[in-house]
Design a protein around this motif. Structure first.
Motif, PDB file in Angstrom:
ATOM      1  N   GLN A   1       5.365   5.692  13.039  1.00 24.08           N
ATOM      2  CA  GLN A   1       3.898   4.969  13.023  1.00 24.08           C
ATOM      3  C   GLN A   1       4.424   3.437  12.655  1.00 24.08           C
ATOM      4  O   GLN A   1       5.450   3.277  12.039  1.00 24.08           O
ATOM      5  CB  GLN A   1       3.277   5.622  12.119  1.00 24.08           C
ATOM      6  CG  GLN A   1       2.663   7.274  12.434  1.00 24.08           C
ATOM      7  CD  GLN A   1       2.075   7.303  13.691  1.00 24.08           C
ATOM      8  OE1 GLN A   1       1.036   6.160  14.171  1.00 24.08           O
ATOM      9  NE2 GLN A   1       2.451   8.054  14.632  1.00 24.08           N
ATOM     10  N   PRO A   2       3.345   2.658  12.726  1.00 22.52           N
ATOM     11  CA  PRO A   2       3.349   1.450  12.254  1.00 22.52           C
ATOM     12  C   PRO A   2       3.566   1.387  10.741  1.00 22.52           C
ATOM     13  O   PRO A   2       3.220   2.082   9.980  1.00 22.52           O
ATOM     14  CB  PRO A   2       2.191   0.652  12.760  1.00 22.52           C
ATOM     15  CG  PRO A   2       1.668   1.510  13.768  1.00 22.52           C
ATOM     16  CD  PRO A   2       2.068   2.672  13.673  1.00 22.52           C
ATOM     17  N   ASP A   3       4.175   0.200  10.058  1.00 17.96           N
ATOM     18  CA  ASP A   3       4.558   0.409   8.720  1.00 17.96           C
ATOM     19  C   ASP A   3       3.575  -0.437   7.853  1.00 17.96           C
ATOM     20  O   ASP A   3       4.124  -1.223   7.096  1.00 17.96           O
ATOM     21  CB  ASP A   3       5.897  -0.395   8.719  1.00 17.96           C
ATOM     22  CG  ASP A   3       5.892  -2.058   8.685  1.00 17.96           C
ATOM     23  OD1 ASP A   3       5.136  -2.438   9.861  1.00 17.96           O
ATOM     24  OD2 ASP A   3       6.259  -2.670   7.995  1.00 17.96           O
ATOM     25  N   ALA A   4       2.508   0.376   7.802  1.00 16.11           N
ATOM     26  CA  ALA A   4       1.185  -0.402   7.031  1.00 16.11           C
ATOM     27  C   ALA A   4       1.354  -0.214   5.631  1.00 16.11           C
ATOM     28  O   ALA A   4       1.561   0.841   4.995  1.00 16.11           O
ATOM     29  CB  ALA A   4       0.132   0.226   7.507  1.00 16.11           C
ATOM     30  N   LEU A   5       1.743  -1.504   4.904  1.00 14.30           N
ATOM     31  CA  LEU A   5       1.917  -1.757   3.510  1.00 14.30           C
ATOM     32  C   LEU A   5       0.740  -1.295   2.816  1.00 14.30           C
ATOM     33  O   LEU A   5       0.663  -0.567   1.867  1.00 14.30           O
ATOM     34  CB  LEU A   5       2.636  -3.048   3.260  1.00 14.30           C
ATOM     35  CG  LEU A   5       3.121  -3.250   1.842  1.00 14.30           C
ATOM     36  CD1 LEU A   5       4.086  -2.097   1.513  1.00 14.30           C
ATOM     37  CD2 LEU A   5       3.580  -4.512   1.666  1.00 14.30           C
ATOM     38  N   PHE A   6      -0.436  -1.951   3.400  1.00 16.71           N
ATOM     39  CA  PHE A   6      -1.835  -1.960   2.852  1.00 16.71           C
ATOM     40  C   PHE A   6      -2.540  -2.284   3.933  1.00 16.71           C
ATOM     41  O   PHE A   6      -2.480  -2.782   4.822  1.00 16.71           O
ATOM     42  CB  PHE A   6      -1.900  -2.688   1.503  1.00 16.71           C
ATOM     43  CG  PHE A   6      -1.699  -4.113   1.703  1.00 16.71           C
ATOM     44  CD1 PHE A   6      -2.795  -4.867   2.008  1.00 16.71           C
ATOM     45  CD2 PHE A   6      -0.478  -4.565   1.135  1.00 16.71           C
ATOM     46  CE1 PHE A   6      -2.495  -6.220   2.158  1.00 16.71           C
ATOM     47  CE2 PHE A   6      -0.230  -5.917   1.462  1.00 16.71           C
ATOM     48  CZ  PHE A   6      -1.301  -6.713   1.731  1.00 16.71           C
ATOM     49  N   THR A   7      -3.957  -1.971   3.702  1.00 15.40           N
ATOM     50  CA  THR A   7      -5.015  -1.907   4.519  1.00 15.40           C
ATOM     51  C   THR A   7      -5.893  -3.051   3.999  1.00 15.40           C
ATOM     52  O   THR A   7      -6.301  -2.929   2.804  1.00 15.40           O
ATOM     53  CB  THR A   7      -5.920  -0.651   4.852  1.00 15.40           C
ATOM     54  OG1 THR A   7      -4.972   0.343   5.354  1.00 15.40           O
ATOM     55  CG2 THR A   7      -6.966  -1.093   5.876  1.00 15.40           C
ATOM     56  N   LEU A   8      -6.190  -4.099   4.990  1.00 12.43           N
ATOM     57  CA  LEU A   8      -7.170  -5.248   4.337  1.00 12.43           C
ATOM     58  C   LEU A   8      -8.643  -4.922   4.537  1.00 12.43           C
ATOM     59  O   LEU A   8      -8.998  -4.062   5.520  1.00 12.43           O
ATOM     60  CB  LEU A   8      -6.851  -6.352   5.232  1.00 12.43           C
ATOM     61  CG  LEU A   8      -5.382  -7.045   5.335  1.00 12.43           C
ATOM     62  CD1 LEU A   8      -5.395  -7.870   6.479  1.00 12.43           C
ATOM     63  CD2 LEU A   8      -5.166  -7.665   3.954  1.00 12.43           C
TER      64      LEU A   8
END
Length: 188
Positions: A157-164
């Protein structure tokens, strides 16, 4: 009558259903043979490191190192072409009304300087199949699912560090750090 397979698209599992053609479910595109070689190397690195994240880093480092001579050759050719730009501009001004003479003079200049106008593009074109195969191999690899590495919970999956709290055009609402690292590595 029909046979129904409900399971992972894992090559080792699908191989036992060879008579039914199920191994063809895993598609790597037009560079399948190269993608399979890349996956073989990736699995070899995994056996050593026991981490798919580290295995991917080692694999991409190996590929970049193997393609480095081509990259350097392409960059050197582009640099030589840039150095010839003042002379080419001079030829363009001198022969602006005679396109055929301009082409002949440019070819003569390139021959004298030992430069090819395709010297910067050709090494890049040779590398493209390798990167397409790498992408397809990583995209289709069942082994990466639910494998974690650093802050990434699932390497498939994409490496989402945090959600805006808002969405940006072309980017979305997640902050992905790996593309930034990738761009920095290209610049370096």
């Amino acid at each position: 009558s029909y046979r129904f397979f409900c399971g992972p698209q894992e090559e080792e599992v699908l191989a036992s259903y060879h008579d039914d053609g199920l191994p063809l479910l895993v598609g790597y595109g037009m560079f399948t043979w190269l993608a399979k070689v890349i996956l073989f190397i990736l699995k070899g690195f995994y056996k050593v490191t026991r981490s798919y994240g580290l295995a991917i880093i080692l694999l991409t480092t190996l590929i970049k190192a193997a393609l480095l001579p081509l990259s350097l050759k392409g960059q050197a050719s582009m640099q030589r072409m840039q150095q010839l730009q003042p002379k080419i501009k001079e030829l363009q001004e001198r022969h602006k009304d005679d396109k055929q003479k301009l082409a002949e003079e440019q070819m003569k200049l390139w021959r004298e300087q030992g430069v090819s106008p395709f010297g910067g593009c050709l090494p890049t074109l040779i590398q493209i199949p390798v990167f397409i195969a790498l992408y397809r191999a990583l995209q289709s690899s069942f082994d990466l699912r639910q494998s974690s590495f650093l802050w990434i919970d699932d390497l498939s999956q994409p490496d989402a560090l945090f959600t805006l709290p808002f969405s940006l055009p072309f980017i979305g609402n997640t902050f992905n750090l790996l593309p930034i690292f990738w761009m920095v590595s290209i610049v370096i």
